[in-house]
Design a protein around this motif. Structure first.
Motif, PDB file in Angstrom:
ATOM      1  N   GLY A 129      16.759  37.539  38.033  1.00 39.64           N
ATOM      2  CA  GLY A 129      17.621  36.384  37.772  1.00 39.64           C
ATOM      3  C   GLY A 129      17.820  36.228  36.276  1.00 39.64           C
ATOM      4  N   SER A 130      18.819  35.409  35.944  1.00 41.81           N
ATOM      5  CA  SER A 130      19.067  35.174  34.524  1.00 41.81           C
ATOM      6  C   SER A 130      17.942  34.318  33.942  1.00 41.81           C
ATOM      7  CB  SER A 130      20.449  34.529  34.393  1.00 41.81           C
ATOM      8  OG  SER A 130      20.446  33.495  33.477  1.00 41.81           O
ATOM      9  N   GLN A 131      17.256  33.590  34.824  1.00 44.65           N
ATOM     10  CA  GLN A 131      16.135  32.749  34.396  1.00 44.65           C
ATOM     11  C   GLN A 131      15.071  33.578  33.659  1.00 44.65           C
ATOM     12  OE1 GLN A 131      16.169  29.315  35.095  1.00 44.65           O
ATOM     13  NE2 GLN A 131      14.445  29.225  33.708  1.00 44.65           N
ATOM     14  N   GLN A 134      16.138  34.607  30.185  1.00 39.66           N
ATOM     15  CA  GLN A 134      15.980  33.530  29.182  1.00 39.66           C
ATOM     16  C   GLN A 134      14.537  33.500  28.680  1.00 39.66           C
ATOM     17  OE1 GLN A 134      17.123  29.901  31.178  1.00 39.66           O
ATOM     18  NE2 GLN A 134      19.021  30.834  31.854  1.00 39.66           N
ATOM     19  N   TYR A 155      21.456  23.520  30.363  1.00 39.31           N
ATOM     20  CA  TYR A 155      20.767  23.878  31.609  1.00 39.31           C
ATOM     21  C   TYR A 155      19.272  23.527  31.536  1.00 39.31           C
ATOM     22  CZ  TYR A 155      18.674  27.102  35.011  1.00 39.31           C
ATOM     23  OH  TYR A 155      17.931  27.649  36.012  1.00 39.31           O
ATOM     24  N   TYR A 202      21.538  29.114  22.192  1.00 40.32           N
ATOM     25  CA  TYR A 202      21.663  29.319  23.631  1.00 40.32           C
ATOM     26  C   TYR A 202      22.896  28.565  24.088  1.00 40.32           C
ATOM     27  CZ  TYR A 202      21.004  28.670  28.613  1.00 40.32           C
ATOM     28  OH  TYR A 202      21.205  28.633  29.971  1.00 40.32           O
ATOM     29  N   ILE A 204      26.151  28.084  27.178  1.00 41.03           N
ATOM     30  CA  ILE A 204      26.793  28.365  28.474  1.00 41.03           C
ATOM     31  C   ILE A 204      28.266  28.039  28.253  1.00 41.03           C
ATOM     32  CG2 ILE A 204      26.748  27.876  30.971  1.00 41.03           C
ATOM     33  CD1 ILE A 204      24.063  26.244  30.199  1.00 41.03           C
ATOM     34  N   ASN A 209      26.551  24.165  32.739  1.00 41.89           N
ATOM     35  CA  ASN A 209      25.666  23.410  33.632  1.00 41.89           C
ATOM     36  C   ASN A 209      24.868  22.474  32.731  1.00 41.89           C
ATOM     37  OD1 ASN A 209      23.699  22.486  35.326  1.00 41.89           O
ATOM     38  ND2 ASN A 209      22.890  24.481  35.899  1.00 41.89           N
ATOM     39  N   ASP A 237      24.837  32.633  28.175  1.00 37.67           N
ATOM     40  CA  ASP A 237      24.430  32.596  29.586  1.00 37.67           C
ATOM     41  C   ASP A 237      25.695  32.319  30.407  1.00 37.67           C
ATOM     42  OD1 ASP A 237      22.856  32.502  31.829  1.00 37.67           O
ATOM     43  OD2 ASP A 237      22.038  30.510  31.439  1.00 37.67           O
ATOM     44  N   PRO A 239      26.530  32.655  34.096  1.00 38.99           N
ATOM     45  CA  PRO A 239      26.465  32.931  35.534  1.00 38.99           C
ATOM     46  C   PRO A 239      27.707  32.485  36.302  1.00 38.99           C
ATOM     47  CG  PRO A 239      25.051  31.055  34.983  1.00 38.99           C
ATOM     48  CD  PRO A 239      25.548  31.621  33.682  1.00 38.99           C
ATOM     49  N   TYR A 240      28.510  31.566  35.700  1.00 38.14           N
ATOM     50  CA  TYR A 240      29.665  31.011  36.431  1.00 38.14           C
ATOM     51  C   TYR A 240      30.995  31.603  35.963  1.00 38.14           C
ATOM     52  CZ  TYR A 240      26.064  27.532  37.335  1.00 38.14           C
ATOM     53  OH  TYR A 240      24.894  26.923  37.695  1.00 38.14           O
ATOM     54  N   SER A 266      24.380  37.085  36.165  1.00 39.78           N
ATOM     55  CA  SER A 266      23.552  36.817  37.348  1.00 39.78           C
ATOM     56  C   SER A 266      24.324  37.101  38.632  1.00 39.78           C
ATOM     57  CB  SER A 266      23.135  35.344  37.336  1.00 39.78           C
ATOM     58  OG  SER A 266      22.476  35.015  38.537  1.00 39.78           O
ATOM     59  N   SER A 268      23.368  35.427  41.240  1.00 41.26           N
ATOM     60  CA  SER A 268      23.050  34.235  42.035  1.00 41.26           C
ATOM     61  C   SER A 268      24.288  33.476  42.486  1.00 41.26           C
ATOM     62  CB  SER A 268      22.152  33.289  41.236  1.00 41.26           C
ATOM     63  OG  SER A 268      20.877  33.872  41.090  1.00 41.26           O
ATOM     64  N   LYS A 269      25.310  33.406  41.654  1.00 40.64           N
ATOM     65  CA  LYS A 269      26.473  32.589  42.008  1.00 40.64           C
ATOM     66  C   LYS A 269      27.605  33.438  42.581  1.00 40.64           C
ATOM     67  CE  LYS A 269      23.931  29.808  39.587  1.00 40.64           C
ATOM     68  NZ  LYS A 269      23.107  28.744  40.043  1.00 40.64           N
ATOM     69  N   ARG A 276      17.365  37.364  43.735  1.00 43.44           N
ATOM     70  CA  ARG A 276      16.725  37.182  42.427  1.00 43.44           C
ATOM     71  C   ARG A 276      17.074  38.324  41.464  1.00 43.44           C
ATOM     72  NH1 ARG A 276      17.360  33.646  41.329  1.00 43.44           N
ATOM     73  NH2 ARG A 276      15.860  33.289  39.697  1.00 43.44           N
TER      74      ARG A 276
HETATM   75  N1  PMP Z   1      21.674  29.754  33.827  1.00 50.03           N
HETATM   76  C1  PMP Z   1      22.372  28.712  34.293  1.00 50.03           C
HETATM   77  C2  PMP Z   1      23.354  28.049  33.399  1.00 50.03           C
HETATM   78  C3  PMP Z   1      22.174  28.276  35.603  1.00 50.03           C
HETATM   79  O1  PMP Z   1      22.891  27.239  36.059  1.00 50.03           O
HETATM   80  C4  PMP Z   1      21.216  28.926  36.418  1.00 50.03           C
HETATM   81  C5  PMP Z   1      20.898  28.499  37.824  1.00 50.03           C
HETATM   82  N2  PMP Z   1      21.298  27.317  38.263  1.00 50.03           N
HETATM   83  C6  PMP Z   1      20.510  29.984  35.878  1.00 50.03           C
HETATM   84  C7  PMP Z   1      20.782  30.397  34.582  1.00 50.03           C
HETATM   85  C8  PMP Z   1      19.462  30.722  36.657  1.00 50.03           C
HETATM   86  O2  PMP Z   1      20.053  31.666  37.455  1.00 50.03           O
HETATM   87  P1  PMP Z   1      19.287  32.820  38.198  1.00 50.03           P
HETATM   88  O3  PMP Z   1      19.305  32.479  39.629  1.00 50.03           O
HETATM   89  O4  PMP Z   1      20.116  34.034  37.871  1.00 50.03           O
HETATM   90  O5  PMP Z   1      17.916  32.943  37.642  1.00 50.03           O
END
Ligand code: PMP
Length: 433
Positions: A129-131, A134, A155, A202, A204, A209, A237, A239-240, A266, A268-269, A276
């Motif tokens: 994940g991008s989490q 980070q 975020y 950092y 977005i 978000n 970052d 993801p969207y 990511s 994820s979206k 993950r």
């Molecule tokens: N960055 C942002 C801006 C997010 O909104 C989120 C998840 N809500 C994440 C990272 C984490 O994403 P991931 O599921 O890829 O870890």
């Protein structure tokens, strides 16, 4: 009877009592072992309300979960079965720390769809994940006390990560076009004049978000220049990014700036968070350190889910799925904006996002949205109070509403339940003036 009396009056079996005493004694001893860093690790407010939001009957406008129902689940099940049956020895074995080459190539194709045309698979690191990307960025670049700049709001997961590394997170207010280069420059000047060391910005930039705000294209270029002049690395970052409602993603800051931006993506979206999987596109001169730090944390990203995502990208119409989900999110966003317009009282305002999952509502100064959450839960609706999205401990007059995971009917109902609570809070605030 108080709960203390209750505990004392309860007859516990002797072995349970002994186990309890041992646990208390261990907790005291181990308290001394915690790192200073551990004291900064907080539970995210989003996770706090996660359990509440799945209560039946509640409308949750809290969590930013993607819509998964349009995924071809039966087919994906057969693909997963085939991966294990035919390639199980690879899928269930340890893999390379950087991620599978085929997937890294496909990730470059995904980034090309976002507007990054020069990505090389050799510079991609697949992450959990991008989490986790980070987290690795903070680990590789930040010492305690270093400054990380970010948007205000930002975020909550990134805030938690940076704070866990004892970083001083400095949030810079946005306007409707995102981060303002002039304000950014002023803050940098001020921090440098105080002798502070600024390591990262950092950001977005697309559909932030929690605010849904997008950084204007002209500002992106200027902000890269400011950061380069001040030797600040940009962590973008995104993801969207592919979820812009009109289907034309804005070129990321990384496009055309391979050396100055660490880009995070990511699945994820655009696919599913349960795999993950995310990625970092790392400037070549930083790649080795970044990759080694990733490897030290996870050894390797899951080969099984990498193979599933790789098959999804190769064998399924992932772009078609994106078109469908973008339309769905666009419709839901429109329903939310219309319900807000219909039900919210004077004095409340909100953003009008071009993509992503979130709308950001602002109430008059002096209204604290945190206590309103409990009233909202009683009324059958959940949101995230704005204070979660800023490093400041001040009360916030903002709140985040997510439209991604709820139907237009539920959105309308949720806003209808929320409106009287906001109205009463605004009236109460103005009666204090
Ligand atoms: N960055 C942002 C801006 C997010 O909104 C989120 C998840 N809500 C994440 C990272 C984490 O994403 P991931 O599921 O890829 O870890």
């Amino acid at each position: 009877m108080t709960s203390q009396d209750e505990l004392e009056s309860t007859q516990l079996p002797a072995e349970t009592e002994a186990a309890l005493e041992r646990a208390v004694e261990s907790a005291h001893r181990h308290e001394l072992l915690f790192s200073e860093r551990a004291a900064n690790i907080k539970q995210s407010a989003v996770r706090d309300v996660f359990d509440i939001s799945i209560r039946p009957g509640l409308v949750s406008l809290a969590g930013g979960s993607p819509y998964l129902k349009s995924l071809p689940l039966d087919d994906l099940g057969r693909t997963a079965e085939r991966i294990i049956a035919e390639h199980g020895l690879e899928a269930l074995q340890y893999g390379g720390g950087q991620g599978m080459e085929r997937l890294r190539q496909q990730i470059c194709d995904v980034m090309a769809a976002e507007g990054i045309l020069d990505a090389d698979p050799a510079d991609v690191v697949v992450t959990t994940g991008s989490q986790s990307a980070q987290d690795v960025a903070a680990k590789v670049f930040c010492d305690p006390g270093d400054v990380v700049l970010c948007e205000d709001p930002t975020y909550v997961g990134a805030l938690n990560t940076f704070e866990a590394y004892q970083v001083d997170v400095q949030a810079i207010e946005m306007d409707e076009e995102g981060l303002d280069p002039h304000r950014l420059e002023q803050r940098i000047k001020q921090l440098l004049s105080e002798g502070r060391r600024i390591k990262l910005l950092y950001t977005i930039p697309s559909f932030n978000n929690p605010s849904g705000i997008t950084m204007a294209a002209e500002r992106r270029q200027r902000i890269v220049e400011i950061c380069r002049e001040n030797n600040i690395l940009i962590v973008e970052d995104n993801p969207y990014g592919l979820l812009r409602f009109d289907g034309n993603p804005l070129p990321p800051m990384r496009a055309g700036h391979p050396d100055d931006v660490l880009y995070l993506g990511s699945f994820s979206k655009i696919f599913a968070p349960g795999v993950r999987l995310g990625w970092a596109l790392v400037p070549r001169h930083l790649h080795r350190r970044f990759y080694l730090a990733c490897e030290a944390v996870v050894l390797c990203p899951s080969p099984l889910t990498q193979m599933l995502v790789s098959a999804y990208l190769a064998e399924y119409d992932w772009q078609g799925h994106l078109v469908k989900t973008r339309e769905l999110y666009s419709e839901r966003c429109a329903s939310m904006l219309s319900a807000l317009g219909q039900h919210l009282p004077d004095g409340a305002s909100w953003t009008r996002p071009d993509g992503g999952f979130f709308v950001w509502v602002t109430l008059p100064q002096g209204v604290d949205t945190y206590p309103l959450l409990y009233q909202a839960i009683d009324a059958g609706v959940v949101f995230i109070p704005g204070a979660a999205f800023t490093p400041s401990d001040e009360p916030s007059n903002k709140l985040r509403l997510a439209f991604s995971a709820v139907s237009p009917e539920e959105i309308e109902e949720g806003i209808r339940r929320l409106a009287p609570i906001l109205r009463a809070a605004i009236e109460e605030r103005s009666s204090r003036n």
